[in-house]
Structure formats: C-alpha cells, structure tokens
Write a protein that holds these residues in place. Structure first.
Motif, PDB file in Angstrom:
ATOM      1  N   ASN A  31      61.222  49.325 113.907  1.00  0.00           N
ATOM      2  CA  ASN A  31      60.691  50.620 113.451  1.00  0.00           C
ATOM      3  C   ASN A  31      59.591  50.424 112.415  1.00  0.00           C
ATOM      4  O   ASN A  31      58.562  51.124 112.435  1.00  0.00           O
ATOM      5  N   ALA A  32      59.799  49.477 111.495  1.00  0.00           N
ATOM      6  CA  ALA A  32      58.819  49.251 110.434  1.00  0.00           C
ATOM      7  C   ALA A  32      57.520  48.692 110.984  1.00  0.00           C
ATOM      8  O   ALA A  32      56.427  49.105 110.572  1.00  0.00           O
ATOM      9  N   ILE A  33      57.595  47.756 111.928  1.00  0.00           N
ATOM     10  CA  ILE A  33      56.364  47.163 112.445  1.00  0.00           C
ATOM     11  C   ILE A  33      55.608  48.176 113.306  1.00  0.00           C
ATOM     12  O   ILE A  33      54.375  48.164 113.352  1.00  0.00           O
ATOM     13  N   GLU A  34      56.328  49.087 113.953  1.00  0.00           N
ATOM     14  CA  GLU A  34      55.647  50.169 114.674  1.00  0.00           C
ATOM     15  C   GLU A  34      54.916  51.075 113.693  1.00  0.00           C
ATOM     16  O   GLU A  34      53.799  51.539 113.976  1.00  0.00           O
ATOM     17  N   ILE A  78      54.525  53.698 103.629  1.00  0.00           N
ATOM     18  CA  ILE A  78      55.012  53.304 102.304  1.00  0.00           C
ATOM     19  C   ILE A  78      56.529  53.193 102.319  1.00  0.00           C
ATOM     20  O   ILE A  78      57.106  52.207 101.822  1.00  0.00           O
ATOM     21  N   MET A  79      57.198  54.179 102.898  1.00  0.00           N
ATOM     22  CA  MET A  79      58.662  54.207 102.915  1.00  0.00           C
ATOM     23  C   MET A  79      59.256  53.030 103.676  1.00  0.00           C
ATOM     24  O   MET A  79      60.248  52.439 103.262  1.00  0.00           O
ATOM     25  N   LYS A  80      58.665  52.677 104.812  1.00  0.00           N
ATOM     26  CA  LYS A  80      59.244  51.645 105.669  1.00  0.00           C
ATOM     27  C   LYS A  80      58.765  50.232 105.352  1.00  0.00           C
ATOM     28  O   LYS A  80      59.435  49.256 105.715  1.00  0.00           O
ATOM     29  N   LEU A  81      57.604  50.118 104.655  1.00  0.00           N
ATOM     30  CA  LEU A  81      57.007  48.797 104.481  1.00  0.00           C
ATOM     31  C   LEU A  81      56.757  48.405 103.033  1.00  0.00           C
ATOM     32  O   LEU A  81      56.662  47.205 102.736  1.00  0.00           O
ATOM     33  N   GLY A  82      56.629  49.365 102.135  1.00  0.00           N
ATOM     34  CA  GLY A  82      56.140  49.032 100.807  1.00  0.00           C
ATOM     35  C   GLY A  82      54.696  48.559 100.916  1.00  0.00           C
ATOM     36  O   GLY A  82      53.963  48.982 101.802  1.00  0.00           O
ATOM     37  N   LYS A  83      54.295  47.682 100.034  1.00  0.00           N
ATOM     38  CA  LYS A  83      52.954  47.104 100.142  1.00  0.00           C
ATOM     39  C   LYS A  83      52.957  45.988 101.182  1.00  0.00           C
ATOM     40  O   LYS A  83      53.897  45.198 101.265  1.00  0.00           O
ATOM     41  N   VAL A  84      51.888  45.922 101.962  1.00  0.00           N
ATOM     42  CA  VAL A  84      51.712  44.874 102.974  1.00  0.00           C
ATOM     43  C   VAL A  84      50.618  43.930 102.489  1.00  0.00           C
ATOM     44  O   VAL A  84      49.487  44.354 102.228  1.00  0.00           O
ATOM     45  N   THR A  85      50.943  42.664 102.367  1.00  0.00           N
ATOM     46  CA  THR A  85      49.966  41.673 101.931  1.00  0.00           C
ATOM     47  C   THR A  85      49.164  41.161 103.120  1.00  0.00           C
ATOM     48  O   THR A  85      49.735  40.819 104.162  1.00  0.00           O
ATOM     49  N   LEU A  86      47.846  41.126 102.972  1.00  0.00           N
ATOM     50  CA  LEU A  86      46.976  40.544 103.993  1.00  0.00           C
ATOM     51  C   LEU A  86      46.794  39.064 103.683  1.00  0.00           C
ATOM     52  O   LEU A  86      46.248  38.693 102.639  1.00  0.00           O
ATOM     53  N   LEU A 132      64.891  46.086 122.622  1.00  0.00           N
ATOM     54  CA  LEU A 132      63.852  46.540 121.704  1.00  0.00           C
ATOM     55  C   LEU A 132      62.534  45.797 121.943  1.00  0.00           C
ATOM     56  O   LEU A 132      61.459  46.395 121.857  1.00  0.00           O
ATOM     57  N   ALA A 133      62.614  44.508 122.243  1.00  0.00           N
ATOM     58  CA  ALA A 133      61.396  43.755 122.540  1.00  0.00           C
ATOM     59  C   ALA A 133      60.696  44.339 123.764  1.00  0.00           C
ATOM     60  O   ALA A 133      59.468  44.498 123.781  1.00  0.00           O
TER      61      ALA A 133
END
Length: 216
Positions: free
Chosen positions: A175-178, A123-131, A14-15
């Motif tokens: 998958n989420a980071i993509e 939204i489905m894969k990450l929810g909220k992303v904090t900066l 995967l990497a």
C-alpha cells in the motif's frame, strides 16, 4: 492452511496485483517478508511479479542462511538493510515503477524529502522519502546507503532505478509503495502548473495527528 503457506500465497497475490496494474514490469522488482520464526521469504532472482510461484520462493532462516527455494533476488542487501535497521519492518518491496523513476531523473529534487507534499496520504504512509544516488543494480552499496540512514526512513527512492519501501507487513508495504508511485504521478501531472500543495503547517498537522515518523 499453515501460516507459512498463507504468507507465500499473500506475497504472490499482492505481487501479481502490482504487476497487473503496471507498477512493475517484466522480471523487475522484488519482495520479501518476515516469517513467524524470524526468517525471510523472498522473491527469486529473475522472476516476474506476475508469475511468482509460492512453492519456490527463497526461504531464509532467522540467522540469514538460505535453506530452500530458488536463489533470491540480487537486491538482498537492500532488503536486509531495512530489516536490520528497522525493527518494525515485516516486509520490503522494491519496484521499477515508471512515474517515480521519471521524477527521480528531473532536476530540483529534494534528496532528503523526495516527494512533494501534494496530499496527506504520502506523508501518512511513507513519512519522508530519501532520494539516493544511482547505483548499479545489485550493488551492495545500496544496502550500505540504507544502513547509513540508521533506520530513520521507511522508504527510499533509488535514482534512475525505483522505490524501496518497508512496512509492518506485506500489505502495508505494498500500500505504501503504491502511494509513493501515485504521489510521483501527481507531481509529474502538475509539474510546471504551480499546484497548491500542503503548507508547512498542514504537513505538521498531518504528522502530529497520525503520529508519522518525521525528523526535521
């Protein structure tokens, strides 16, 4: 093939896929995953996602002791912060992906909800992303900042640096980071064009329908 060998191969496969498609470059990025006995397999420091060797991944036991393999990434505090605060985390991925880094440098970002709601999938894969603010690479304060979120986020964006995402396993984290990077790319492509994103009601429907972690 043993479970340990299979996990090592999966991490490296995967990497390499992330590297081959330009989501990280050179010797940037790091990846880790929980082993069946509660330990961790971690990409070594200074290595390329395109050329990871399954045999020399850093292996930690369940108590956090480094027991074999090369020295781990200097970003271990980031990884352990997610594992310690999110019991469901089975893998953590950190990239230096171009579009998300670019978006983190632009004015007007919502630190509590970094990604604009352009599609349902982020939204489905990450929810909220904090900066999070800028930290020097390897600074343990990055891990402290993640711990300060008390497990409420599966993903953070390190300003001027890159995203970090935890998932239930290696495939889910990748998958989420993509999805994070792709949403950032869409945000840049449509910036200044007044795109019609999801409404608050549509976001709430996605959150409810797909049981997304989402605190107001």
């Amino acid at each position: 093939m043993s479970a340990d060998s299979a996990l090592r191969e999966q991490i490296c496969t995967l990497a390499k896929s992330l590297f081959d498609r330009g989501l990280t470059h050179g010797s940037t990025g790091n990846i880790s995953a929980r082993t069946a006995d509660g330990g961790l397999l971690v990409s070594p420091t200074g290595t390329s996602f395109g050329r990871l060797d399954p045999a020399v991944l850093s292996l930690f036991d369940a108590k956090g002791a480094h027991i074999s393999g090369d020295q781990p990434t200097k970003e271990m505090p980031l990884h352990t912060a997610f594992y310690d605060t999110r019991s469901a985390a089975g893998a953590v991925v950190h990239l230096h992906s171009c579009h998300s880094v670019a978006l983190s440098m632009l004015p007007g970002a919502d630190a509590d909800n970094f990604l604009p709601p352009l599609t349902p999938y982020g939204i489905m894969k990450l929810g909220k992303v904090t900066l999070l603010p800028f930290f020097l690479p390897g600074d343990p304060a990055m891990g402290a900042a993640v711990r300060g979120l008390a497990g409420k986020r599966s993903a953070v964006m390190l300003a001027n640096h890159g995203p970090v995402v935890a998932g239930k396993d290696v495939e889910a984290a990748c998958n989420a980071i993509e999805e994070l990077e792709d949403t950032a790319r869409l945000a840049l492509m449509t910036r200044g064009l007044s795109p019609q994103g999801l409404s608050d009601a549509q976001v709430r429907d996605v959150v409810t329908t797909f049981d997304v972690e989402w605190d107001d």
